[in-house]
Design an enzyme around this catalytic site. Structure first.
Site, PDB file in Angstrom:
ATOM      1  N   LYS A  85       3.011   5.637   6.346  1.00 46.28           N
ATOM      2  CA  LYS A  85       3.692   4.631   7.187  1.00 46.28           C
ATOM      3  C   LYS A  85       4.841   3.970   6.426  1.00 46.28           C
ATOM      4  CE  LYS A  85      -0.103   2.231   7.834  1.00 46.28           C
ATOM      5  NZ  LYS A  85      -1.004   3.052   6.988  1.00 46.28           N
TER       6      LYS A  85
ATOM      7  N   ARG B  38      -0.723   7.421  -5.776  1.00 48.51           N
ATOM      8  CA  ARG B  38       0.440   6.556  -5.520  1.00 48.51           C
ATOM      9  C   ARG B  38       0.689   5.604  -6.686  1.00 48.51           C
ATOM     10  NH1 ARG B  38       0.686   3.204  -0.081  1.00 48.51           N
ATOM     11  NH2 ARG B  38      -1.379   2.540  -0.773  1.00 48.51           N
TER      12      ARG B  38
ATOM     13  N   ARG C 216     -11.471   1.107   3.002  1.00 44.89           N
ATOM     14  CA  ARG C 216     -10.300   0.933   3.878  1.00 44.89           C
ATOM     15  C   ARG C 216     -10.331   1.950   5.015  1.00 44.89           C
ATOM     16  NH1 ARG C 216      -5.708   1.442  -0.459  1.00 44.89           N
ATOM     17  NH2 ARG C 216      -4.276   1.380   1.301  1.00 44.89           N
TER      18      ARG C 216
END
Ligand code: AP5
Length: 218
Positions: A16, A129, A173
């Site tokens: 996103k 990441r 999550r």
């Protein structure tokens, strides 16, 4: 002219943030990320940041009212007057209902783009990441490795791993996403607003689809 609101849906690591930066620029819409807004508050040590910290580190959602106050304050700024692209919001049905209510009065044009990515790939993206401490740009150790180890290509800032990017917190999550956020697909499908995109391809291919769906919906 009515406002244009583009909503990017998708699980943690779906891409996103990566796509929103580029898509917002291409569509001329302000990019509004609730995750980035909370992280900004955290780094500035505000009361809101302190309240959000525990939820974020545990992979839980921040309570709706805190999110809504922050979001509506942000989208009332002048750079959002023509519209905006939402990344990470809404995440619950009450958030979606509050947004819908606020947009109804102005007759805004809404489009929802849903990024689909298999769970195993999400885990790899999240744990690999590395995020720039200065500008928030996201690199990936395998898919978009920085030219200089540990340094952001955009601004040279230090790259760090987000505290919620461990495999353990990612699991939480993802569970929270399935339980509380995924029902938004049906919410927006019932309104005929959703276009789904295969987010498991390379970022340029994903971007092309997102851009053409957003343009078709305009
Ligand atoms: P937030 O920051 O919104 O996190 P998230 O939704 O879990 O999404 P991510 O930022 O982890 O992933 P992304 O989809 O943006 O992926 P990215 O593009 O970086 O929220 C964090 C926390 O804040 C929440 O857990 C919650 O506590 C709180 N919060 C925020 N909003 C809230 C709300 N509305 N309500 C309540 N609480 C809220 O990509 C990931 C990696 O993959 C990167 O390294 C990237 O380089 C790489 N990558 C991306 N696309 C590709 C591709 N196509 N191919 C290869 N690699 C790729």
């Amino acid at each position: 002219m009515s406002q244009r609101v583009v909503i990017l849906l998708g699980p943690p690591g779906a891409g996103k943030g990566t796509q929103a930066t580029r898509l917002g620029a291409a569509l001329g819409l302000a990019h509004v990320s609730t995750g980035d807004l909370f992280r900004e508050n955290l780094s500035k040590g505000t009361a809101l940041g302190q309240k959000a910290r525990g939820y974020m580190d545990a992979g839980q959602l921040v309570p709706d009212q805190l999110v809504l106050d922050m979001l509506f304050d942000r989208v009332s700024k002048s750079d959002c007057s023509k519209g905006y692209l939402l990344d990470g919001f809404p995440r619950t049905i009450p958030q979606a209902e509050a947004l819908e209510k606020s947009l109804k009065a102005g007759g805004a044009q809404v489009c929802v783009l849903n990024l689909r990515v298999p769970d195993a790939l999400l885990l790899e993206r999240i744990t690999g990441r590395r995020t720039c401490k200065s500008c928030g740009n996201a690199h990936h150790l395998k898919y978009s490795a920085p030219k200089v180890e540990g340094r952001c290509d955009k601004c040279g800032g230090e790259l760090v791993q987000r505290s919620d990017d461990s495999a353990e917190v990612f699991g939480k999550r993802l569970q929270v996403y399935r339980e509380q956020t995924q029902p938004l697909e049906a919410f927006y499908e019932a309104r005929g607003l959703v276009r789904s995109v295969d987010g498991a391809r390379n970022p340029d291919q994903v971007f092309q689809d997102l851009q053409s769906f957003a343009k078709e919906a305009a």
